[in-house]
Design a protein around this motif. Sequence first.
Motif, PDB file in Angstrom:
ATOM      1  N   GLY A 215       1.514   8.471   7.649  1.00 12.45           N
ATOM      2  CA  GLY A 215       2.403   7.486   7.058  1.00 12.45           C
ATOM      3  C   GLY A 215       2.148   6.037   7.406  1.00 12.45           C
ATOM      4  N   GLY A 216       1.053   5.725   8.079  1.00 12.38           N
ATOM      5  CA  GLY A 216       0.748   4.337   8.398  1.00 12.38           C
ATOM      6  C   GLY A 216      -0.026   3.660   7.281  1.00 12.38           C
ATOM      7  N   LEU A 217       0.181   2.364   7.120  1.00  7.46           N
ATOM      8  CA  LEU A 217      -0.518   1.632   6.071  1.00  7.46           C
ATOM      9  C   LEU A 217      -2.005   1.528   6.396  1.00  7.46           C
ATOM     10  N   GLU A 218      -2.846   1.787   5.392  1.00  8.63           N
ATOM     11  CA  GLU A 218      -4.293   1.625   5.515  1.00  8.63           C
ATOM     12  C   GLU A 218      -4.622   0.168   5.173  1.00  8.63           C
ATOM     13  N   LEU A 219      -4.591  -0.682   6.178  1.00 11.12           N
ATOM     14  CA  LEU A 219      -4.696  -2.120   5.938  1.00 11.12           C
ATOM     15  C   LEU A 219      -6.046  -2.530   5.355  1.00 11.12           C
ATOM     16  N   GLY A 220      -7.088  -1.704   5.538  1.00  7.55           N
ATOM     17  CA  GLY A 220      -8.375  -1.989   4.917  1.00  7.55           C
ATOM     18  C   GLY A 220      -8.331  -1.857   3.408  1.00  7.55           C
ATOM     19  N   GLU A 221      -7.250  -1.268   2.871  1.00  3.17           N
ATOM     20  CA  GLU A 221      -7.062  -1.134   1.428  1.00  3.17           C
ATOM     21  C   GLU A 221      -5.781  -1.844   0.999  1.00  3.17           C
ATOM     22  N   TRP A 222      -5.543  -2.977   1.609  1.00  7.94           N
ATOM     23  CA  TRP A 222      -4.326  -3.746   1.407  1.00  7.94           C
ATOM     24  C   TRP A 222      -4.064  -4.031  -0.073  1.00  7.94           C
ATOM     25  N   LEU A 223      -2.907  -3.593  -0.542  1.00 15.21           N
ATOM     26  CA  LEU A 223      -2.395  -3.820  -1.892  1.00 15.21           C
ATOM     27  C   LEU A 223      -3.254  -3.169  -2.979  1.00 15.21           C
ATOM     28  N   ALA A 224      -4.053  -2.151  -2.603  1.00 19.67           N
ATOM     29  CA  ALA A 224      -4.950  -1.492  -3.557  1.00 19.67           C
ATOM     30  C   ALA A 224      -4.265  -0.397  -4.362  1.00 19.67           C
ATOM     31  N   GLY A 225      -2.960  -0.243  -4.202  1.00 22.26           N
ATOM     32  CA  GLY A 225      -2.235   0.780  -4.942  1.00 22.26           C
ATOM     33  C   GLY A 225      -2.094   2.057  -4.145  1.00 22.26           C
ATOM     34  N   ALA A 226      -1.150   2.884  -4.529  1.00 24.37           N
ATOM     35  CA  ALA A 226      -0.871   4.105  -3.780  1.00 24.37           C
ATOM     36  C   ALA A 226      -0.150   5.095  -4.681  1.00 24.37           C
ATOM     37  N   THR A 227      -0.106   6.340  -4.234  1.00 22.12           N
ATOM     38  CA  THR A 227       0.694   7.318  -4.955  1.00 22.12           C
ATOM     39  C   THR A 227       2.171   6.965  -4.812  1.00 22.12           C
ATOM     40  N   ASN A 228       2.951   7.340  -5.787  1.00 22.45           N
ATOM     41  CA  ASN A 228       4.367   7.006  -5.816  1.00 22.45           C
ATOM     42  C   ASN A 228       5.141   7.940  -4.889  1.00 22.45           C
ATOM     43  N   PRO A 229       5.745   7.437  -3.827  1.00 18.50           N
ATOM     44  CA  PRO A 229       6.484   8.315  -2.915  1.00 18.50           C
ATOM     45  C   PRO A 229       7.741   8.907  -3.539  1.00 18.50           C
ATOM     46  N   ASP A 230       8.202   8.313  -4.643  1.00 18.20           N
ATOM     47  CA  ASP A 230       9.430   8.786  -5.276  1.00 18.20           C
ATOM     48  C   ASP A 230       9.190   9.873  -6.324  1.00 18.20           C
ATOM     49  N   GLY A 231       7.920  10.210  -6.582  1.00 18.13           N
ATOM     50  CA  GLY A 231       7.662  11.225  -7.595  1.00 18.13           C
ATOM     51  C   GLY A 231       6.317  11.041  -8.254  1.00 18.13           C
ATOM     52  N   GLU A 232       6.257  11.277  -9.572  1.00 17.11           N
ATOM     53  CA  GLU A 232       5.005  11.207 -10.300  1.00 17.11           C
ATOM     54  C   GLU A 232       4.551   9.767 -10.485  1.00 17.11           C
ATOM     55  N   GLY A 233       3.251   9.627 -10.765  1.00 17.70           N
ATOM     56  CA  GLY A 233       2.700   8.311 -11.056  1.00 17.70           C
ATOM     57  C   GLY A 233       2.170   7.611  -9.826  1.00 17.70           C
ATOM     58  N   ILE A 234       1.822   6.363 -10.015  1.00 19.18           N
ATOM     59  CA  ILE A 234       1.220   5.569  -8.942  1.00 19.18           C
ATOM     60  C   ILE A 234       1.905   4.209  -8.846  1.00 19.18           C
TER      61      ILE A 234
END
Length: 308
Positions: A215-234
């Motif tokens: 659950g830690g932020l991957e700072l080397g990929e700062w603001l590069a997008g992520a999977t949606n923790p609330d459900g489907e999509g990104i």
Amino acid sequence: MRRLIGFLVILAVVVAVALWFLSAPGRLDEAAFADLGTADLARGEEMFWAGGCASCHAAPGAKGDDKLTLSGGLAIKSDFGTFYAPNISPDTQAGIGDWTFRQFAEAMKKGTSPEGTHLYPSFPYTSYTRIAMSDLNDMWGYLQTLPASDNVAPDHALGFPFNIRRAVGLWNLLYLRNGAVIDFASPDEAVSRGQYLVEGPGHCGECHTPRSLIGGLELGEWLAGATNPDGEGIIPNITPDGSIKSWSAGDIAYYLESGFTPDFDTAGGSMVSVQENMAKLPASDREAIAAYLKAIPGRPNGYPARSN
């Protein structure tokens, strides 16, 4: 064999004691509170909206002035369980009305509760730690002017081992950092202001940056997008190589003000609340955020499948 067993027992005790101290909740030095003065309530209101407090702590579905009653209760789903946003209204029983400013500041910057236990990083203190003490002082003053609510938010629904708060201290050793995420050689005033807002109170990286398995932020990929923790999509990539690649700084600033994209689409999902918060900031702050987003390094998409 007895000597070996005895050695292993002693080693286990030493390791356990070391981990206990390493995982202790953080505190702020007394010097951090020097020369703060009287809170600027107008400035505190701006920081309130920049920090997105109402997005999580208002009652789910609240609109208009009801968003200023920070009664809590929003369910925040994650891979580790469901967290519930607490009541942070000035109510002295259900809310934070009996907190001191020190307790508030330590929660915001260290993730430490008034009881001396770890808060879970579903509360974005890993970003809020970058907020200046003077801005926290102003925000605290403004929060005291808001309506009180006696609503008691549900307890977090977490299974073992995620319900062991002390373990968050070890997580903090890996992921709680005070410094800037992006190292600019000589940023101009607008980029510097935008960096402060995005990396600190705006906590944009908490959604737009991919996370590790714990659950830690991957700072080397700062603001590069992520999977949606609330459900489907990104959650989209908002670096210069991402979904807003073709947007101008003016387009970004206008989107934050109006919710309209250059293609006349509108903000959706949880971004609706974020955009509504940003619309309440001074135009210069929205322009600063746009300048920062155009100045950071471009990244490939940080969610599966990654593209170049």
